[in-house]
Design a protein around this motif. Structure first.
Motif, mmCIF file in Angstrom:
data_model
loop_
_atom_site.group_PDB
_atom_site.id
_atom_site.type_symbol
_atom_site.label_atom_id
_atom_site.label_comp_id
_atom_site.label_asym_id
_atom_site.label_seq_id
_atom_site.Cartn_x
_atom_site.Cartn_y
_atom_site.Cartn_z
ATOM 1 N N ALA A 71 0.938 -5.991 -7.440
ATOM 2 C CA ALA A 71 -0.092 -6.460 -8.362
ATOM 3 C C ALA A 71 -1.419 -5.768 -8.099
ATOM 4 O O ALA A 71 -1.729 -5.360 -6.971
ATOM 5 N N ASN A 72 -2.179 -5.615 -9.198
ATOM 6 C CA ASN A 72 -3.570 -5.160 -9.142
ATOM 7 C C ASN A 72 -3.727 -3.823 -8.415
ATOM 8 O O ASN A 72 -4.469 -3.707 -7.436
ATOM 9 N N LEU A 73 -3.044 -2.801 -8.934
ATOM 10 C CA LEU A 73 -3.209 -1.452 -8.397
ATOM 11 C C LEU A 73 -4.346 -0.779 -9.152
ATOM 12 O O LEU A 73 -4.270 -0.580 -10.380
ATOM 13 N N GLY A 84 11.038 -1.161 0.149
ATOM 14 C CA GLY A 84 11.069 -2.165 1.200
ATOM 15 C C GLY A 84 9.725 -2.526 1.773
ATOM 16 O O GLY A 84 9.573 -3.598 2.371
ATOM 17 N N ASP A 85 8.705 -1.661 1.599
ATOM 18 C CA ASP A 85 7.366 -1.981 2.095
ATOM 19 C C ASP A 85 6.707 -3.005 1.177
ATOM 20 O O ASP A 85 6.829 -2.930 -0.047
ATOM 21 N N ASP A 86 5.974 -3.935 1.784
ATOM 22 C CA ASP A 86 5.333 -4.991 1.007
ATOM 23 C C ASP A 86 4.156 -4.479 0.187
ATOM 24 O O ASP A 86 3.857 -5.017 -0.884
ATOM 25 N N GLN A 87 3.457 -3.474 0.731
ATOM 26 C CA GLN A 87 2.272 -2.955 0.055
ATOM 27 C C GLN A 87 2.380 -1.442 -0.124
ATOM 28 O O GLN A 87 2.877 -0.744 0.752
ATOM 29 N N PRO A 88 1.913 -0.919 -1.287
ATOM 30 C CA PRO A 88 1.901 0.528 -1.479
ATOM 31 C C PRO A 88 0.758 1.164 -0.709
ATOM 32 O O PRO A 88 -0.213 0.481 -0.374
#
Length: 591
Positions: free
Chosen positions: A574-576, A587-591
């Motif tokens: 969300a909110n990129l 698999g990573d929670d955050q980009p």
């Protein structure tokens, strides 16, 4: 156009002579619409200026330092292979974040001894310097191999984090593994024999894609025709006495190739067991891999030249069934064969489904197959606005991309005839203008070629086409290849306030291939939803970058980005923020 059709419908009572005169007038008009402008017309033509809000491209080839010239292999024999190549590809071979440009080269049809003519021409790799310029690094990276090259495909076949390169030739293909050079740089090593890849035919386009969801990229290779140069037919036109290039329909065909990646650096030819080789052989020129019906398995669509197109529907277990005719995308809506050259796929109408686009021969429209779901396609060429403007061109390479960042996919097409005697035979020039079509997101397009920059008014023998944001400024650029001509690098200088996000997806290398080919991505911004697909192959003999450059219009962020990985894993972010490059690891929670 209405006036022409009115003339064609003159009442029969006017007499045969009047009808003949009208037909002659019509033929002259049609030829004139495609003919090159006279020097006087060119000199009188006003210089174009960018129109705010419309795409604008500037040819920066010379300033960039790219000096590639496609070898002119033309002979008095008019062999087919002289006029078919070649492609172009973007590959960030050293992982520095700047796409590098690979140009495929051909050579003499019958190569002489090098002692007689000196070194033969080779493909070229230009390293992106990150400042708008490129440096030729072909020899130092090991790509200075002569041969009659056709196309290329880029993919990390061993999941080591560096993209590898496959190059097709008349007479086979070469797989180059990207590995350290021992001096802090990278080099390409020919591993074709070790990998077990063997295709002794005239290979054209190829595509990487994970057909069995084991996390490793498999390879599909199109084969064209079998042309015996020692017993080559004489295709002299009996009406004009002009010898020219033969039609592909007079040559025999061979099955295409599908190689399964064994995950250990080797491949197995599964052309027969997969069902690929069981269909009627067709002269393949364009191929893409994408899940066309949303069942979680990657399918294969192939553009064949004057034979039915293929849609190999993935049945699982390494098996495919050709459903092109059943699905409505094997022939044009009229029931005619398509002279399929280039292909691309994407959501053009906001449905979330990938439609198919196939470029076609002169005096025939390029074909848009609109995807209605459940593997049902319908010819939408003329309602879309793509059919009419393409009739007087012969299309080759094509790409879907958002040229003006408004959140709607646009289409570029490279054009050029295959017959060097086309003007004498048909009154049609071999060199033709490229085209750019602006999409509105509902499946409708407007031809804006005449306002997109000087290049789109130049006569070139277009072949390959690939896009990449080579200078990372948030606007997609284009590279066109030309038969017997130089590469053209077009910098996107569109005047717009539209925003964008760049999304790079990296699979885990276990259940998903690292390139994430086969992934489906949804982007929501300001209440609008876009769907993008990371595909294998596409265009004609060419390879575009896989990073998604998504136009957001006036939005300042992507409110939601959802990815369905090839493994079946789903993730949402969300909110990129806009005007940013986001790298997303599976698999990573955050980009």
């Amino acid at each position: 156009m209405n006036q022409r059709f009115h003339r064609r419908r003159l009442p029969l009572y006017l007499g045969g002579m009047v009808v003949l005169l009208a037909a002659a007038w019509l033929a002259w008009q049609l030829a004139g619409s495609s003919a090159s402008p006279t020097p006087a017309a060119e000199s009188a033509r006003p210089t174009l200026k960018p129109t705010p809000g419309l795409p604008w491209f500037v040819d920066v080839t010379r300033a960039s330092g790219i000096d590639f010239q496609h070898f002119d292999s033309a002979t008095s024999m008019h062999y087919m292979l002289e006029t078919m190549g070649s492609g172009v590809g973007w590959i960030d071979y050293n992982n520095d974040g700047w796409p590098d440009l690979f140009c495929v080269q051909d050579g003499p049809v019958r190569p002489p001894k090098t002692s007689e003519v000196g070194p033969l021409p080779t493909c070229k790799l230009y390293r992106n310097n990150g400042d708008g310029t490129f440096t030729d690094v072909t020899k130092e990276v090991g790509l200075d191999r002569p041969g009659f090259g056709m196309g290329c495909a880029v993919g990390d076949f061993d999941n080591d984090g560096f993209d590898d390169l496959v190059v097709t030739y008349v007479g086979g293909l070469v797989l180059y593994h990207n590995e350290p050079d021992g001096k802090g740089g990278r080099r390409f090593v020919d591993v074709t024999k070790r990998a077990g890849l063997n295709d002794p035919h005239w290979a054209t386009s190829c595509a990487w894609g994970d057909i069995d969801a084991d996390g490793f990229l498999d390879l599909y290779v199109c084969n064209y025709v079998e042309a015996d140069l020692d017993h080559y037919p004489d295709c002299t036109d009996p009406n004009t006495g002009i010898r020219s290039h033969c039609s592909p329909v007079i040559f025999p065909n061979v099955p295409h190739k599908l190689f399964r990646n064994n995950g250990n650096g080797t491949f197995t030819d599964i052309s027969a067991s997969s069902g690929i080789a069981g269909v009627t052989p067709g002269p393949g020129l364009g191929v893409l891999m994408c899940d066309l019906d949303g069942d979680g398995r990657i399918d294969i669509y192939v553009a064949n030249d004057l034979k039915p197109q293929y849609l190999f529907h993935n049945q699982g277990g390494g098996r495919f069934v050709d459903k092109a005719l059943l699905s409505g995308c094997g022939l044009a809506g009229t029931g005619n064969y398509i002279a399929g050259m280039g292909v691309d796929t994407g959501d053009l109408d906001g449905s979330g489904r990938p439609s198919l686009f196939v470029t076609n021969f002169q005096n025939n429209p390029n074909i848009l197959f609109r995807n209605h779901g459940d593997l049902r396609f319908a010819d939408w060429s003329f309602p879309s606005g793509l059919g009419g403007p393409s009739i007087h061109r012969l299309g080759f390479g094509t790409v879907f991309f958002d040229a003006d960042l408004d959140g709607n996919l646009d289409i570029a097409v490279a054009n050029g005839h295959v017959d060097s005697e086309a003007m004498g035979k048909f009154g049609i020039p071999m060199a033709q203008e490229a085209q750019l079509f602006l999409g509105d997101g509902t499946g409708h397009f407007k031809d804006v070629s005449g306002q997109a920059g000087e290049y789109f008014r130049e006569l070139r023998v277009g072949r390959g086409l690939a896009y990449a944001d080579f200078d990372n400024d948030g606007r997609p650029d284009l590279a066109f290849s030309h038969n017997a001509g130089p590469i053209a690098l077009l910098h996107n200088e569109t005047e717009t306030n539209n925003a964008w996000v760049r999304l790079e997806f990296i699979g885990d290398g276990k259940k998903s291939n690292r390139n994430a080919i086969g992934a489906r991505v949804e982007i929501e911004a300001d209440g609008k939803r876009q769907t993008r697909f990371i595909i294998g192959g596409g265009s004609y003999l060419s390879a575009s970058e896989r990073r998604l450059l998504v136009g957001l219009g006036t939005a300042d962020r992507a409110d939601r980005v959802a990815v369905l990985w090839p493994s079946g894993r789903k993730q949402e972010f969300a909110n990129l923020a806009a005007l940013r490059w986001w790298r997303i690891h599976e698999g990573d929670d955050q980009p």
